[in-house]
Design an enzyme around this catalytic site. Sequence first.
Site, PDB file in Angstrom:
ATOM      1  N   VAL A 219       0.815  -1.229   0.000  1.00  0.00           N
ATOM      2  CA  VAL A 219       0.000   0.000   0.000  1.00  0.00           C
ATOM      3  C   VAL A 219       0.840   1.266   0.000  1.00  0.00           C
ATOM      4  O   VAL A 219       0.344   2.338  -0.322  1.00  0.00           O
ATOM      5  CB  VAL A 219      -0.994   0.066   1.197  1.00  0.00           C
ATOM      6  CG1 VAL A 219      -2.055  -1.007   1.108  1.00  0.00           C
ATOM      7  CG2 VAL A 219      -0.280   0.046   2.534  1.00  0.00           C
TER       8      VAL A 219
ATOM      9  N   ASN B 244      -7.765  -1.373   4.954  1.00  0.00           N
ATOM     10  CA  ASN B 244      -7.626  -1.992   6.272  1.00  0.00           C
ATOM     11  C   ASN B 244      -6.153  -2.172   6.678  1.00  0.00           C
ATOM     12  O   ASN B 244      -5.841  -2.242   7.861  1.00  0.00           O
ATOM     13  CB  ASN B 244      -8.332  -3.357   6.248  1.00  0.00           C
ATOM     14  CG  ASN B 244      -8.004  -4.205   7.455  1.00  0.00           C
ATOM     15  OD1 ASN B 244      -8.498  -3.953   8.551  1.00  0.00           O
ATOM     16  ND2 ASN B 244      -7.141  -5.192   7.275  1.00  0.00           N
TER      17      ASN B 244
ATOM     18  N   SER C 142      -9.224   4.009  13.880  1.00  0.00           N
ATOM     19  CA  SER C 142      -9.097   3.456  15.233  1.00  0.00           C
ATOM     20  C   SER C 142      -9.676   4.467  16.208  1.00  0.00           C
ATOM     21  O   SER C 142      -9.659   5.671  15.942  1.00  0.00           O
ATOM     22  CB  SER C 142      -7.615   3.237  15.569  1.00  0.00           C
ATOM     23  OG  SER C 142      -7.464   2.961  16.952  1.00  0.00           O
TER      24      SER C 142
ATOM     25  N   TYR D  96       0.791   6.526  15.739  1.00  0.00           N
ATOM     26  CA  TYR D  96      -0.411   5.757  15.375  1.00  0.00           C
ATOM     27  C   TYR D  96      -1.653   6.643  15.407  1.00  0.00           C
ATOM     28  O   TYR D  96      -2.444   6.676  14.455  1.00  0.00           O
ATOM     29  CB  TYR D  96      -0.562   4.572  16.325  1.00  0.00           C
ATOM     30  CG  TYR D  96      -1.687   3.636  15.974  1.00  0.00           C
ATOM     31  CD1 TYR D  96      -1.625   2.837  14.833  1.00  0.00           C
ATOM     32  CD2 TYR D  96      -2.809   3.539  16.782  1.00  0.00           C
ATOM     33  CE1 TYR D  96      -2.669   1.975  14.504  1.00  0.00           C
ATOM     34  CE2 TYR D  96      -3.847   2.678  16.464  1.00  0.00           C
ATOM     35  CZ  TYR D  96      -3.773   1.893  15.324  1.00  0.00           C
ATOM     36  OH  TYR D  96      -4.803   1.046  15.008  1.00  0.00           O
ATOM     37  N   ALA D  97      -1.830   7.372  16.527  1.00  0.00           N
ATOM     38  CA  ALA D  97      -3.024   8.215  16.669  1.00  0.00           C
ATOM     39  C   ALA D  97      -3.052   9.287  15.577  1.00  0.00           C
ATOM     40  O   ALA D  97      -4.111   9.576  15.006  1.00  0.00           O
ATOM     41  CB  ALA D  97      -3.046   8.847  18.057  1.00  0.00           C
TER      42      ALA D  97
ATOM     43  N   SER E 204      -1.685   9.123  12.610  1.00  0.00           N
ATOM     44  CA  SER E 204      -1.980   8.499  11.312  1.00  0.00           C
ATOM     45  C   SER E 204      -3.473   8.242  11.179  1.00  0.00           C
ATOM     46  O   SER E 204      -4.065   8.454  10.115  1.00  0.00           O
ATOM     47  CB  SER E 204      -1.199   7.190  11.139  1.00  0.00           C
ATOM     48  OG  SER E 204      -1.748   6.149  11.932  1.00  0.00           O
ATOM     49  N   LYS E 205      -4.106   7.811  12.274  1.00  0.00           N
ATOM     50  CA  LYS E 205      -5.527   7.476  12.207  1.00  0.00           C
ATOM     51  C   LYS E 205      -6.396   8.735  12.221  1.00  0.00           C
ATOM     52  O   LYS E 205      -7.440   8.779  11.564  1.00  0.00           O
ATOM     53  CB  LYS E 205      -5.895   6.531  13.355  1.00  0.00           C
ATOM     54  CG  LYS E 205      -5.187   5.170  13.290  1.00  0.00           C
ATOM     55  CD  LYS E 205      -5.578   4.373  12.047  1.00  0.00           C
ATOM     56  CE  LYS E 205      -5.114   2.930  12.101  1.00  0.00           C
ATOM     57  NZ  LYS E 205      -5.518   2.144  10.930  1.00  0.00           N
TER      58      LYS E 205
ATOM     59  N   ILE F 105      -9.601  -4.961  19.518  1.00  0.00           N
ATOM     60  CA  ILE F 105      -9.958  -6.186  18.789  1.00  0.00           C
ATOM     61  C   ILE F 105      -8.827  -7.190  19.008  1.00  0.00           C
ATOM     62  O   ILE F 105      -7.650  -6.845  18.848  1.00  0.00           O
ATOM     63  CB  ILE F 105     -10.124  -5.909  17.269  1.00  0.00           C
ATOM     64  CG1 ILE F 105     -11.010  -4.675  17.005  1.00  0.00           C
ATOM     65  CG2 ILE F 105     -10.662  -7.152  16.563  1.00  0.00           C
ATOM     66  CD1 ILE F 105     -12.451  -4.796  17.370  1.00  0.00           C
TER      67      ILE F 105
HETATM   68  P1  NDP Z   1      -2.737  -6.645  11.709  1.00  0.00           P
HETATM   69  O1  NDP Z   1      -1.538  -5.895  12.113  1.00  0.00           O
HETATM   70  O2  NDP Z   1      -2.929  -8.042  12.178  1.00  0.00           O
HETATM   71  O3  NDP Z   1      -2.968  -6.590  10.140  1.00  0.00           O
HETATM   72  C1  NDP Z   1      -2.585  -5.517   9.397  1.00  0.00           C
HETATM   73  C2  NDP Z   1      -2.540  -5.969   7.955  1.00  0.00           C
HETATM   74  O4  NDP Z   1      -1.974  -4.906   7.193  1.00  0.00           O
HETATM   75  C3  NDP Z   1      -1.678  -7.195   7.755  1.00  0.00           C
HETATM   76  O5  NDP Z   1      -2.393  -8.115   6.974  1.00  0.00           O
HETATM   77  C4  NDP Z   1      -0.486  -6.648   6.981  1.00  0.00           C
HETATM   78  O6  NDP Z   1      -0.003  -7.508   5.984  1.00  0.00           O
HETATM   79  C5  NDP Z   1      -1.075  -5.467   6.282  1.00  0.00           C
HETATM   80  N1  NDP Z   1      -0.045  -4.522   5.861  1.00  0.00           N
HETATM   81  C6  NDP Z   1       0.884  -3.912   6.646  1.00  0.00           C
HETATM   82  N2  NDP Z   1       1.683  -3.138   5.878  1.00  0.00           N
HETATM   83  C7  NDP Z   1       1.252  -3.284   4.601  1.00  0.00           C
HETATM   84  C8  NDP Z   1       1.680  -2.766   3.354  1.00  0.00           C
HETATM   85  N3  NDP Z   1       2.706  -1.917   3.269  1.00  0.00           N
HETATM   86  N4  NDP Z   1       1.018  -3.142   2.238  1.00  0.00           N
HETATM   87  C9  NDP Z   1      -0.030  -3.997   2.302  1.00  0.00           C
HETATM   88  N5  NDP Z   1      -0.476  -4.517   3.464  1.00  0.00           N
HETATM   89  C10 NDP Z   1       0.160  -4.168   4.590  1.00  0.00           C
HETATM   90  O7  NDP Z   1      -3.891  -5.751  12.215  1.00  0.00           O
HETATM   91  P2  NDP Z   1      -5.433  -5.907  12.586  1.00  0.00           P
HETATM   92  O8  NDP Z   1      -6.135  -6.938  11.815  1.00  0.00           O
HETATM   93  O9  NDP Z   1      -5.510  -5.918  14.064  1.00  0.00           O
HETATM   94  O10 NDP Z   1      -5.846  -4.469  12.115  1.00  0.00           O
HETATM   95  C11 NDP Z   1      -6.363  -4.149  10.870  1.00  0.00           C
HETATM   96  C12 NDP Z   1      -6.597  -2.651  10.856  1.00  0.00           C
HETATM   97  O11 NDP Z   1      -7.406  -2.271  11.981  1.00  0.00           O
HETATM   98  C13 NDP Z   1      -5.313  -1.829  10.981  1.00  0.00           C
HETATM   99  O12 NDP Z   1      -5.415  -0.685  10.170  1.00  0.00           O
HETATM  100  C14 NDP Z   1      -5.298  -1.418  12.450  1.00  0.00           C
HETATM  101  O13 NDP Z   1      -4.597  -0.218  12.668  1.00  0.00           O
HETATM  102  C15 NDP Z   1      -6.785  -1.249  12.714  1.00  0.00           C
HETATM  103  N6  NDP Z   1      -7.150  -1.347  14.118  1.00  0.00           N
HETATM  104  C16 NDP Z   1      -6.914  -2.489  14.841  1.00  0.00           C
HETATM  105  C17 NDP Z   1      -7.303  -2.545  16.167  1.00  0.00           C
HETATM  106  C18 NDP Z   1      -7.097  -3.758  17.013  1.00  0.00           C
HETATM  107  O14 NDP Z   1      -7.401  -3.689  18.209  1.00  0.00           O
HETATM  108  N7  NDP Z   1      -6.612  -4.859  16.489  1.00  0.00           N
HETATM  109  C19 NDP Z   1      -7.936  -1.412  16.835  1.00  0.00           C
HETATM  110  C20 NDP Z   1      -8.147  -0.282  15.983  1.00  0.00           C
HETATM  111  C21 NDP Z   1      -7.764  -0.264  14.686  1.00  0.00           C
HETATM  112  P3  NDP Z   1       0.941  -8.766   6.351  1.00  0.00           P
HETATM  113  O15 NDP Z   1       0.047  -9.720   7.053  1.00  0.00           O
HETATM  114  O16 NDP Z   1       1.353  -9.255   4.991  1.00  0.00           O
HETATM  115  O17 NDP Z   1       2.025  -8.256   7.215  1.00  0.00           O
END
Ligand code: NDP
Length: 272
Positions: free
Chosen positions: A81, A107, A163, A176-177, A179-180, A209
């Site tokens: 991304v 996401n 977030s 992080y904050a 960016s969001k 989550i």
């Molecule tokens: P994860 O960190 O488990 O997943 C993030 C995903 O983003 C991974 O699949 C990762 O890919 C992908 N990613 C990271 N960098 C890149 C890149 N440069 N290009 C493409 N893909 C990329 O996070 P969550 O599932 O927990 O979170 C998903 C979203 O929700 C995020 O934006 C997070 O900030 C937000 N969020 C999460 C919360 C939580 O409590 N978990 C709370 C609030 C917001 P790969 O697997 O290949 O590394």
Amino acid sequence: MEQELAGKVAIVTGAGRMRSIGRPIAKLLAEAGAKVVITGTGRPPERYPNDEKAAGWRDIDSVADEIAEIGGTCLPVVSDVTDEAANDRLIERVLSEYGRLDIVVNNAGAARGEDRAPVVDLPYEEWRKVIVTNLDGTFLLSRAAARHLVKQGEGGSIVNISSIASKLAGANTAAYASSKAGINALSRSMALELAEHQVRVNAVCPGIIDTYRMDDLGRDEQWNQVVRSRIPLGYAGDGSECAEMVLFLVSDRGNWITGQAINVDGGTVWGN
Ligand code: NDP
């Protein structure tokens, strides 16, 4: 009854992890009838967490298989991304495979890391990694998608996974904050620019989550304490709640909602 996203094509970024928010979003959109393109970084299997290794997990290919098993259509694509040209190529790929695009769910997010530090101790490189992945990444794919959605002329929906940190902006979370919060502002600006084209743009703000990114908090009493003290409903989300909100927003049921940043958090945050 016809599926509510029948005939629609969706992109969900960062959807390859087993315990994640992206996987349930991709599966729910596919269940609703959308053809779904999912992305990941192509992370090497040796870096998979233990539970993924034990399950024989294969990242975005496993999610694509799950979608195929329920009769859905899914295209897994490795795409960064943060790479401007890769985002443009992703849109071209979607159009060449499926001929149209209707929905984008930004996401993907940077993993929790060294950025969780006071600003005075925060290396620029860590700040930049988070801002570039979360905010620039969302901007780049949204821009590429919006250019096409306007040209396509049939409306569309972009949902950016933000977030509650964007609103709480607590200590030790500045990168992080920020960016969001930037994602919320980007969503609002784009919503106003694209409203005349019936392209809606919203942010979803998850609370706590239980995904991989939370593993560094531990799974013992410390985790229970975080959950008890911060989530009025008393339990953490598993991503499915975020997926339900995304489906609502991208479907016709969300037709009159744009430019919002909506909390899905078990009651943690009140107000804006
Ligand atoms: P994860 O960190 O488990 O997943 C993030 C995903 O983003 C991974 O699949 C990762 O890919 C992908 N990613 C990271 N960098 C890149 C890149 N440069 N290009 C493409 N893909 C990329 O996070 P969550 O599932 O927990 O979170 C998903 C979203 O929700 C995020 O934006 C997070 O900030 C937000 N969020 C999460 C919360 C939580 O409590 N978990 C709370 C609030 C917001 P790969 O697997 O290949 O590394």
